[in-house]
Motif scaffolding. Structure first.
Motif, PDB file in Angstrom:
ATOM      1  N   GLY A  62      25.473   8.767  25.059  1.00 25.69           N
ATOM      2  CA  GLY A  62      25.480  10.128  25.569  1.00 25.69           C
ATOM      3  C   GLY A  62      24.576  11.066  24.792  1.00 25.69           C
ATOM      4  N   ILE A  63      23.773  10.529  23.903  1.00 27.53           N
ATOM      5  CA  ILE A  63      22.847  11.362  23.125  1.00 27.53           C
ATOM      6  C   ILE A  63      21.531  11.384  23.879  1.00 27.53           C
ATOM      7  CG2 ILE A  63      21.684  11.627  20.914  1.00 27.53           C
ATOM      8  CD1 ILE A  63      23.989  10.018  19.676  1.00 27.53           C
ATOM      9  N   SER A  64      21.195  12.551  24.423  1.00 28.87           N
ATOM     10  CA  SER A  64      19.972  12.645  25.217  1.00 28.87           C
ATOM     11  C   SER A  64      18.819  13.251  24.429  1.00 28.87           C
ATOM     12  CB  SER A  64      20.228  13.474  26.477  1.00 28.87           C
ATOM     13  OG  SER A  64      20.650  14.773  26.106  1.00 28.87           O
ATOM     14  N   TRP A  65      19.117  13.988  23.382  1.00 28.87           N
ATOM     15  CA  TRP A  65      18.028  14.548  22.572  1.00 28.87           C
ATOM     16  C   TRP A  65      18.297  14.224  21.113  1.00 28.87           C
ATOM     17  CZ3 TRP A  65      17.432  17.566  18.325  1.00 28.87           C
ATOM     18  CH2 TRP A  65      16.135  17.985  18.044  1.00 28.87           C
ATOM     19  N   TYR A  66      17.242  13.834  20.421  1.00 22.06           N
ATOM     20  CA  TYR A  66      17.292  13.588  18.987  1.00 22.06           C
ATOM     21  C   TYR A  66      15.873  13.738  18.456  1.00 22.06           C
ATOM     22  CZ  TYR A  66      16.214   9.031  20.991  1.00 22.06           C
ATOM     23  OH  TYR A  66      15.689   8.028  21.738  1.00 22.06           O
ATOM     24  N   PRO A  67      15.720  14.000  17.175  1.00 22.58           N
ATOM     25  CA  PRO A  67      14.374  14.185  16.619  1.00 22.58           C
ATOM     26  C   PRO A  67      13.559  12.900  16.711  1.00 22.58           C
ATOM     27  CG  PRO A  67      16.043  14.968  15.076  1.00 22.58           C
ATOM     28  CD  PRO A  67      16.745  14.279  16.187  1.00 22.58           C
ATOM     29  N   ASN A  68      12.264  13.067  16.598  1.00 21.60           N
ATOM     30  CA  ASN A  68      11.360  11.931  16.659  1.00 21.60           C
ATOM     31  C   ASN A  68      11.675  10.955  15.521  1.00 21.60           C
ATOM     32  OD1 ASN A  68       9.265  10.219  17.100  1.00 21.60           O
ATOM     33  ND2 ASN A  68       7.688  11.813  17.179  1.00 21.60           N
ATOM     34  N   ARG A  69      11.489   9.658  15.779  1.00 26.66           N
ATOM     35  CA  ARG A  69      11.839   8.636  14.796  1.00 26.66           C
ATOM     36  C   ARG A  69      10.948   8.665  13.564  1.00 26.66           C
ATOM     37  NH1 ARG A  69      15.706   4.692  16.778  1.00 26.66           N
ATOM     38  NH2 ARG A  69      16.338   5.688  18.688  1.00 26.66           N
ATOM     39  N   GLU A  70       9.771   9.251  13.656  1.00 21.65           N
ATOM     40  CA  GLU A  70       8.904   9.289  12.476  1.00 21.65           C
ATOM     41  C   GLU A  70       9.532  10.097  11.340  1.00 21.65           C
ATOM     42  OE1 GLU A  70       5.968  13.007  13.636  1.00 21.65           O
ATOM     43  OE2 GLU A  70       5.276  10.958  13.929  1.00 21.65           O
ATOM     44  N   TRP A  71      10.448  10.998  11.695  1.00 20.11           N
ATOM     45  CA  TRP A  71      11.122  11.782  10.658  1.00 20.11           C
ATOM     46  C   TRP A  71      12.076  10.922   9.836  1.00 20.11           C
ATOM     47  CZ3 TRP A  71       9.436  16.151   8.978  1.00 20.11           C
ATOM     48  CH2 TRP A  71       8.662  16.944   9.814  1.00 20.11           C
ATOM     49  N   ALA A  72      12.483   9.775  10.371  1.00 25.07           N
ATOM     50  CA  ALA A  72      13.337   8.866   9.608  1.00 25.07           C
ATOM     51  C   ALA A  72      12.600   8.309   8.395  1.00 25.07           C
ATOM     52  CB  ALA A  72      13.817   7.729  10.498  1.00 25.07           C
TER      53      ALA A  72
END
Length: 164
Positions: A62-72
């Motif tokens: 149910g998570i439709s928005w999250y930050p870009n993976r490059e920030w990981a």
């Protein structure tokens, strides 16, 4: 008051076994520590799920928005750089505020107990029998004269081109 009472002035011995101390401390730091530990653990688990789960799993949750993976990758890298820059900054500040070797503060400070200028040679007071001279810090010039001898002018160098 009885004479054998442990609190009696004539009986200085304390009671054995010793009485437990009165409970006056609070347990708030324990709760704050638990909340800090559990919340940081939860945030770390969420960070790992965001960084490692594929997009399809996150959409199913149910998570439709999250930050870009490059920030990981960027957040830990920036954190390490920030820590290293902090060490470098404190080291540079310490070097910037260190006086030069020729500065007088490397030899003496404001707490030095020097003799007054009008006293003629207070360092010779120890030469008198049974004398207890006043205590002073010894100036660095006097220490150098005692250790290395009086100042002598440097020897003249031979002219260039002639053997010596």
């Amino acid at each position: 008051m009885l004479q054998n009472d442990p609190t009696s002035p004539v009986s200085p011995l304390a009671a054995y076994p010793p009485l437990p101390p009165a409970e006056s401390r609070t347990r708030a730091p324990e709760f704050y520590g638990f909340v800090a530990w559990s919340s940081s653990s939860l945030l770390f688990v969420l960070y790992l799920l965001w960084a490692l789960l594929p997009d399809s799993y996150l959409l199913r949750l149910g998570i439709s928005w999250y930050p870009n993976r490059e920030w990981a990758v960027l957040l830990p890298a920036y954190s390490i750089v920030l820590v290293l820059l902090t060490y470098f900054t404190y080291f540079a500040l310490a070097l910037a505020h260190t006086p030069a070797f020729s500065h007088i503060s490397t030899i003496t400070d404001s707490r030095a107990h020097l003799p007054p200028p009008d006293v003629p040679s207070p360092y010779l007071a120890h030469a008198h029998p049974n004398a207890i001279p006043e205590m002073y810090d010894i100036p660095i010039g006097l220490v150098n004269r005692v250790i290395y001898g009086p100042r002598t002018p440097p020897a003249e160098l031979p002219p260039a081109g002639r053997p010596h």
